[in-house]
Design a protein around this motif. Structure first.
Motif, short mmCIF file in Angstrom:
data_model
loop_
_atom_site.label_atom_id
_atom_site.label_comp_id
_atom_site.label_asym_id
_atom_site.label_seq_id
_atom_site.Cartn_x
_atom_site.Cartn_y
_atom_site.Cartn_z
N TYR A 1 -12.62 -58.89 21.23
CA TYR A 1 -13.57 -58.64 22.29
C TYR A 1 -15.16 -58.91 21.78
O TYR A 1 -15.88 -59.70 22.31
CB TYR A 1 -13.48 -57.63 23.20
CG TYR A 1 -12.12 -57.65 24.12
CD1 TYR A 1 -12.06 -58.65 24.89
CD2 TYR A 1 -11.19 -56.72 24.05
CE1 TYR A 1 -11.02 -58.83 25.62
CE2 TYR A 1 -10.06 -56.55 24.80
CZ TYR A 1 -10.05 -57.80 25.74
OH TYR A 1 -8.93 -57.99 26.57
N ARG A 2 -15.40 -58.26 20.49
CA ARG A 2 -16.61 -58.37 20.10
C ARG A 2 -16.89 -59.95 19.65
O ARG A 2 -18.05 -60.57 19.57
CB ARG A 2 -16.95 -57.65 18.79
CG ARG A 2 -17.38 -56.28 18.87
CD ARG A 2 -17.84 -55.63 17.69
NE ARG A 2 -16.73 -55.16 16.67
CZ ARG A 2 -16.11 -54.21 16.79
NH1 ARG A 2 -16.37 -53.08 17.42
NH2 ARG A 2 -14.94 -54.03 15.64
N THR B 1 -15.22 -51.55 25.45
CA THR B 1 -15.23 -49.89 24.97
C THR B 1 -14.30 -49.35 26.16
O THR B 1 -14.52 -49.19 27.56
CB THR B 1 -16.74 -49.22 25.02
OG1 THR B 1 -16.37 -47.85 24.65
CG2 THR B 1 -17.41 -49.19 26.11
N LYS C 1 -10.82 -54.06 19.84
CA LYS C 1 -12.47 -54.01 20.07
C LYS C 1 -13.11 -55.08 19.17
O LYS C 1 -13.91 -55.94 19.60
CB LYS C 1 -13.08 -52.94 19.44
CG LYS C 1 -12.79 -51.68 20.23
CD LYS C 1 -13.59 -50.38 19.82
CE LYS C 1 -13.31 -49.28 20.57
NZ LYS C 1 -13.83 -48.03 20.33
N GLU D 1 -6.78 -50.14 18.14
CA GLU D 1 -8.11 -49.85 19.04
C GLU D 1 -9.19 -50.68 18.37
O GLU D 1 -9.80 -51.41 19.15
CB GLU D 1 -8.46 -48.43 19.20
CG GLU D 1 -7.50 -47.50 20.04
CD GLU D 1 -7.57 -46.10 19.90
OE1 GLU D 1 -8.78 -45.67 19.60
OE2 GLU D 1 -6.65 -45.37 20.37
N GLU D 2 -9.20 -50.60 17.04
CA GLU D 2 -10.44 -51.01 16.31
C GLU D 2 -10.28 -52.77 16.41
O GLU D 2 -11.10 -53.29 16.60
CB GLU D 2 -10.47 -50.52 15.03
CG GLU D 2 -12.04 -51.04 14.38
CD GLU D 2 -13.16 -50.80 14.85
OE1 GLU D 2 -14.06 -51.80 15.11
OE2 GLU D 2 -13.19 -49.80 15.73
N GLY E 1 -18.06 -57.56 23.37
CA GLY E 1 -17.59 -56.25 23.12
C GLY E 1 -16.89 -55.67 24.14
O GLY E 1 -17.09 -56.11 25.37
#
Length: 264
Positions: free
Chosen positions: A201-202, A210, A198, A194-195, A208
């Motif tokens: 995409y960041r 979510t 993220k 998951e991190e 970002g």
């Protein structure tokens, strides 16, 4: 948003996932990193696109003749105006995206489409968007509109208050209008993945992403009435055919739903 050839672009990444041709090496590299954590990313992208087409056909068959596609992305096969006109040749469609990469491609494609417009605008400012002359000139908000927020809200961070944004859109719509959306769930079941997702995409044009819980996603519909089968994994929303024998099912990382505004 200035063009940066060294930064992955969300629209081009999605195009690559769909098997398109409008992408760069930096986008392909980002998708390859994404696939390390979500191996079914391409399958989910195709399922998302197929849902959009099924939902648009359903709304058109229900009498909706106007569509507002927010965060429309790069034009590809089976665009909203192409799908809906199989049911309603006189339908009107407004595409909206704030990405200049999308704007360049979309305007070139839509020049001769007729009863179609593209607006380069920020959906974080929905009241301004609805007041744009391109929108007001093509859509009559006193009549039902199908608003499409397909695979875009999970790229709106909580700090930008996406629920307020969607409420402004809902409040502006006439009874009989529909809100259609897909949204990523908040958990893949693997915190390290998951991190990593993220982080991908960041470092892309979107800045970002979510995921959200089922309850948070349901809240986007407000008091609109969900139509059957409700909020479900994207492959389970009115599928036109079953999975192929031996084909592994896609994970339920992406929820889909459509809801209708009732008369006051």
């Amino acid at each position: 948003m200035a063009f940066d050839p060294h930064m992955p672009n969300l629209a081009r990444m999605y195009d690559f996932l769909l098997g398109g041709k409008d992408h760069l090496a930096v986008d392909r590299a980002a998708v390859e990193r994404l696939a390390e954590h979500i191996p079914q990313a391409a399958g989910l992208a195709r399922a998302n696109r197929a849902f959009l087409q099924r939902a648009v056909r359903h709304l058109a068959a229900s009498g909706v003749r106007q569509f507002l596609d927010l965060g429309s992305g790069l034009p590809t096969q089976g665009n909203v105006h192409e799908v809906v006109r199989d049911v309603s040749p006189d339908a009107r469609v407004v595409y909206v995206d704030h990405d200049p990469v999308v704007a360049t491609h979309a305007r070139a494609l839509l020049e001769e489409a007729g009863r179609v417009a593209f607006v380069e605008a920020d959906l974080l400012r929905p009241a301004e968007l609805l007041d744009r002359p391109e929108v007001k000139g093509l859509l009559d908000l006193d009549e039902p509109v199908g608003v499409l927020l397909v695979s875009i809200l999970h790229f709106v961070l909580d700090a930008d208050d996406p629920h307020r944004m969607v409420k402004i859109l809902r409040d502006a719509l006439a009874p009989g209008s529909y809100l259609v959306l897909t949204h990523a769930v908040s958990s893949l079941g693997r915190p390290e993945s998951e991190e990593a997702v993220k982080d991908i995409y960041r470092n892309s044009s979107t800045g970002g992403a979510t995921g959200r819980t089922r309850e948070e996603i349901l809240a986007f519909f407000g008091d609109f009435e969900l139509i059957e089968p409700g909020l479900v994994p994207v492959t389970d929303w009115r599928p036109e055919e079953g999975p192929l024998i031996g084909e592994p099912p896609l994970p339920g990382y992406l929820l889909a739903g459509a809801a209708r505004k009732r008369a006051a």
